[in-house]
Design an enzyme around this catalytic site. Structure first.
Site, mmCIF file in Angstrom:
data_model
loop_
_atom_site.group_PDB
_atom_site.id
_atom_site.type_symbol
_atom_site.label_atom_id
_atom_site.label_comp_id
_atom_site.label_asym_id
_atom_site.label_seq_id
_atom_site.Cartn_x
_atom_site.Cartn_y
_atom_site.Cartn_z
ATOM 1 N N GLY A 11 1.063 -1.100 -0.052
ATOM 2 C CA GLY A 11 -0.058 0.029 -0.056
ATOM 3 C C GLY A 11 0.923 1.310 -0.089
ATOM 4 N N THR A 14 -1.090 8.476 1.895
ATOM 5 C CA THR A 14 -0.385 9.785 1.844
ATOM 6 C C THR A 14 0.657 9.776 2.846
ATOM 7 O OG1 THR A 14 -2.854 10.391 1.449
ATOM 8 C CG2 THR A 14 -1.204 12.180 2.139
ATOM 9 N N GLY A 16 2.420 7.337 4.449
ATOM 10 C CA GLY A 16 3.613 6.241 4.539
ATOM 11 C C GLY A 16 3.263 5.178 3.282
ATOM 12 N N SER A 17 4.094 4.320 3.119
ATOM 13 C CA SER A 17 4.082 3.166 2.127
ATOM 14 C C SER A 17 3.855 1.936 3.109
ATOM 15 C CB SER A 17 5.300 2.977 1.251
ATOM 16 O OG SER A 17 6.278 3.185 1.917
ATOM 17 N N LYS A 33 4.561 -0.140 8.295
ATOM 18 C CA LYS A 33 4.108 1.228 7.608
ATOM 19 C C LYS A 33 5.374 2.204 7.656
ATOM 20 C CE LYS A 33 0.551 4.852 7.577
ATOM 21 N NZ LYS A 33 -0.681 5.129 8.181
ATOM 22 N N ASP A 125 -11.781 9.390 8.887
ATOM 23 C CA ASP A 125 -11.458 9.154 7.659
ATOM 24 C C ASP A 125 -11.782 7.822 7.008
ATOM 25 O OD1 ASP A 125 -10.519 9.544 4.985
ATOM 26 O OD2 ASP A 125 -8.319 9.059 5.341
HETATM 27 N N1 LIG Z 1 -2.054 -3.739 8.657
HETATM 28 C C1 LIG Z 1 -2.122 -3.771 7.216
HETATM 29 N N2 LIG Z 1 -2.084 -4.971 6.688
HETATM 30 C C2 LIG Z 1 -2.070 -5.007 5.277
HETATM 31 N N3 LIG Z 1 -2.248 -3.748 4.328
HETATM 32 C C3 LIG Z 1 -2.218 -2.561 5.211
HETATM 33 C C4 LIG Z 1 -2.179 -2.500 6.385
HETATM 34 N N4 LIG Z 1 -2.069 -1.208 7.061
HETATM 35 C C5 LIG Z 1 -2.371 -0.540 5.616
HETATM 36 N N5 LIG Z 1 -2.356 -1.488 4.802
HETATM 37 C C6 LIG Z 1 -2.363 -1.249 3.081
HETATM 38 O O1 LIG Z 1 -1.910 0.223 2.912
HETATM 39 C C7 LIG Z 1 -2.593 1.302 2.521
HETATM 40 C C8 LIG Z 1 -2.418 2.468 2.892
HETATM 41 O O2 LIG Z 1 -2.179 2.404 4.596
HETATM 42 P P1 LIG Z 1 -2.608 3.749 5.394
HETATM 43 O O3 LIG Z 1 -4.009 4.110 4.999
HETATM 44 O O4 LIG Z 1 -2.302 3.319 6.725
HETATM 45 O O5 LIG Z 1 -1.598 4.746 4.951
HETATM 46 P P2 LIG Z 1 -1.967 6.138 4.878
HETATM 47 O O6 LIG Z 1 -0.630 6.803 4.337
HETATM 48 O O7 LIG Z 1 -2.325 6.758 6.163
HETATM 49 O O8 LIG Z 1 -3.082 6.431 3.710
HETATM 50 P P3 LIG Z 1 -4.245 7.498 3.459
HETATM 51 O O9 LIG Z 1 -3.798 8.115 2.145
HETATM 52 O O10 LIG Z 1 -5.393 6.757 3.528
HETATM 53 O O11 LIG Z 1 -4.160 8.568 4.822
HETATM 54 C C9 LIG Z 1 -4.284 0.692 3.071
HETATM 55 O O12 LIG Z 1 -5.174 1.178 2.049
HETATM 56 C C10 LIG Z 1 -3.880 -0.763 3.186
HETATM 57 O O13 LIG Z 1 -4.146 -1.137 1.570
#
Ligand SMILES: Nc1ncnc2c1ncn2[C@@H]1O[C@H](COP(=O)(O)OP(=O)(O)OP(=O)(O)O)[C@@H](O)[C@H]1O
Length: 470
Positions: A11, A14, A16-17, A33, A125
């Site tokens: 994933g 925004t 993190g990856s 993450k 969110d």
């Molecule tokens: N615990 C996990 N197990 C498997 N995949 C995950 C996990 N956490 C996150 N992901 C994958 O990574 C993607 C991005 O994670 P996350 O939403 O935590 O990141 P973000 O940078 O906060 O994203 P956003 O842009 O939605 O704010 C998720 O949509 C999911 O597909």
């Protein structure tokens, strides 16, 4: 981080990856993450909302934060690993999910929300990308925007992905609460039934436009505070009467339609709380469900389990219902199902903030006349699903622009012009929602209403990306 063997990226959000990884010592599969910005002190890391809120939460339907590591000023969160997110499950589907499956997922998410709201947090969110699934289990992830209910308004920063954003947030209320999560759940629930977003606005004004076109323009009766909010920013709602949701979600039972209708109420105080939603008749089959972990050995399986497994679930064969019958059924108000059955232990105790901030917002006037607008029809997530609905124009998919703007666009809410829906079957399968973190919510700038064009291009690239923030 040497303890973890990174396997592959799963994933890219925004902030993190996210990577699938294995703990070399325990062989446990985890999600790592890796945050995009640098963190120069532990204090900074511990102050992150994601850390502060997740550390306090321990619920089977909230993704577990196992560890936080800072190495070379890079911050890593180690989470329990989940197979995929709800959006990934939806995007390549040709067949609709069985209602039992939708029920099972929603029941779990509402339990997590009841838990979290009761503890004074709301997520802000919720979207299919933040609901992670492994087999029958679903868990809420991404607490980057979570906020304590008791934290002091005004809430000024950016909140939530547009398609799931509550109207009070769109109208720039500075006091909102856990009801924003309930709105998002209404939109997500509808999407689980149809595999297409219920309110896929291409901008903030278009988002409100889409909402009006589905649930009808708010009135003094349905949301007096909303009219006041709109007035204070010189926004004039487009004029629509409401559509019974069974027309747009023909595969859903009346109980499901009734619950979605309550969740997608204009007035936040009329949306059920998560604890109330759990008591809705839609979830009746779940009341008798005993989780496998609690079942005594040799105990019979529950007569009405909430769903089959994700992979093995039976699908709806006939997804269309008689609209004539359905449209004559009146939705029941949320209060009709909520009061009697509420158990004390489930009650979230979340106080709804009804008093709205009457802050003066100095805008240019925008009000164009609220002439009746063409009714909006939501786009299909993919063309094969659209064909399921091919029996009626009222439910056929229309693809619309969701990518013409940068997800980091700072375009303010403004009066939408009449959209020109353009049928574009088969071009929405690569959608991915992102969250805009750069937008700062605050008083409207003078002139902000008029000058940005409302863009609904007639031609869309085939592989466009689902950018829905901002
Ligand atoms: N615990 C996990 N197990 C498997 N995949 C995950 C996990 N956490 C996150 N992901 C994958 O990574 C993607 C991005 O994670 P996350 O939403 O935590 O990141 P973000 O940078 O906060 O994203 P956003 O842009 O939605 O704010 C998720 O949509 C999911 O597909």
């Amino acid at each position: 981080m040497d303890r973890y063997k990174i396997i592959k990226e799963v994933g890219d959000g925004t902030f993190g990856s996210v990577w699938r990884a294995i703990n070399r010592q325990t062989c446990e599969v985890v999600a790592v993450k890796k945050m995009k910005r640098k963190y120069y002190s532990w204090e900074e890391c511990m102050n992150l909302r994601e850390v502060k809120s997740l550390r306090k939460m321990n619920h089977p339907n909230i993704v577990k934060l196992k560890e936080v590591i800072r190495e070379n000023d890079i911050l890593y969160f180690i989470f329990e690993y989940m197979d995929c997110n709800l959006y990934q499950l939806m995007k390549d589907r040709c067949k609709l999910f069985a209602e039992a499956e939708v029920r099972n997922w929603c029941f779990q998410v509402f339990q997590a929300l009841a838990y979290m709201h009761q503890r004074g947090y709301f997520h802000r969110d919720l979207k299919p990308e933040n609901l992670l699934v492994t087999k029958d289990m679903i868990k809420i992830a991404d607490f980057g925007l979570a906020r304590e209910v008791c934290s002091q308004p005004p809430f000024t920063e950016y909140v939530s992905t547009r398609w799931y954003r509550a109207p009070e947030v769109l109208l720039q209320s500075s006091v909102y609460d856990s009801a924003v999560d309930m709105w998002a759940m209404g939109a997500i629930m509808a999407e689980l039934f149809t595999l297409r977003p219920l309110f896929p606005g291409s901008s903030e004004p278009d988002e409100i436009y889409k909402i009006c076109s589905v649930i009808g323009t708010p009135t003094q009766n349905t949301w007096a505070e909303g009219l006041h909010l709109a007035n204070s920013i010189n926004y004039q709602f487009p004029q629509f009467s409401s559509t019974h949701l069974s027309v747009l979600i023909p595969s859903a039972s009346l109980d499901a339609i009734n619950l979605i209708t309550s969740l997608c109420s204009w007035d936040p105080s009329r949306r059920p709380t998560a604890a109330e939603a759990l008591q809705h008749p839609f979830f009746q089959p779940c009341f008798f469900y005993v989780p496998p972990s609690l079942r005594a050995k040799g105990m019979l399986a529950p007569r009405t389990p909430p769903s089959g497994s994700v992979k093995g679930a039976s699908e709806h064969k006939g997804v269309r219902r008689s609209l004539g019958t359905l449209s004559s059924v009146k939705p029941v108000a949320a209060s009709h199902f909520s009061s009697a059955k509420l158990s004390a232990s489930l009650n979230t105790g979340v106080q709804r903030r009804l008093e709205m901030d009457n802050q003066e917002v100095k805008n240019d006037k925008l009000a164009k006349s609220g002439a009746r607008q063409p009714r909006y029809r939501p786009p299909a997530r993919n063309s094969s699903v659209a064909s399921v609905y091919s029996g009626g124009a009222a439910t056929r998919g229309i693809i619309e622009n969701v990518s013409s703007k940068s997800p980091h666009s700072n375009a303010p809410l403004r009066q939408p012009q009449q959209p020109q829906p353009q049928p574009q079957p088969g071009s929405s399968s690569n959608m991915k929602a992102t969250t805009n973190t750069t937008m700062v919510r605050g008083p409207m700038k003078a002139g902000g209403w008029h000058h940005l064009p409302h863009e609904i291009p007639t031609h869309l690239p085939r592989n466009y990306v689902r950018k829905v923030a901002g």
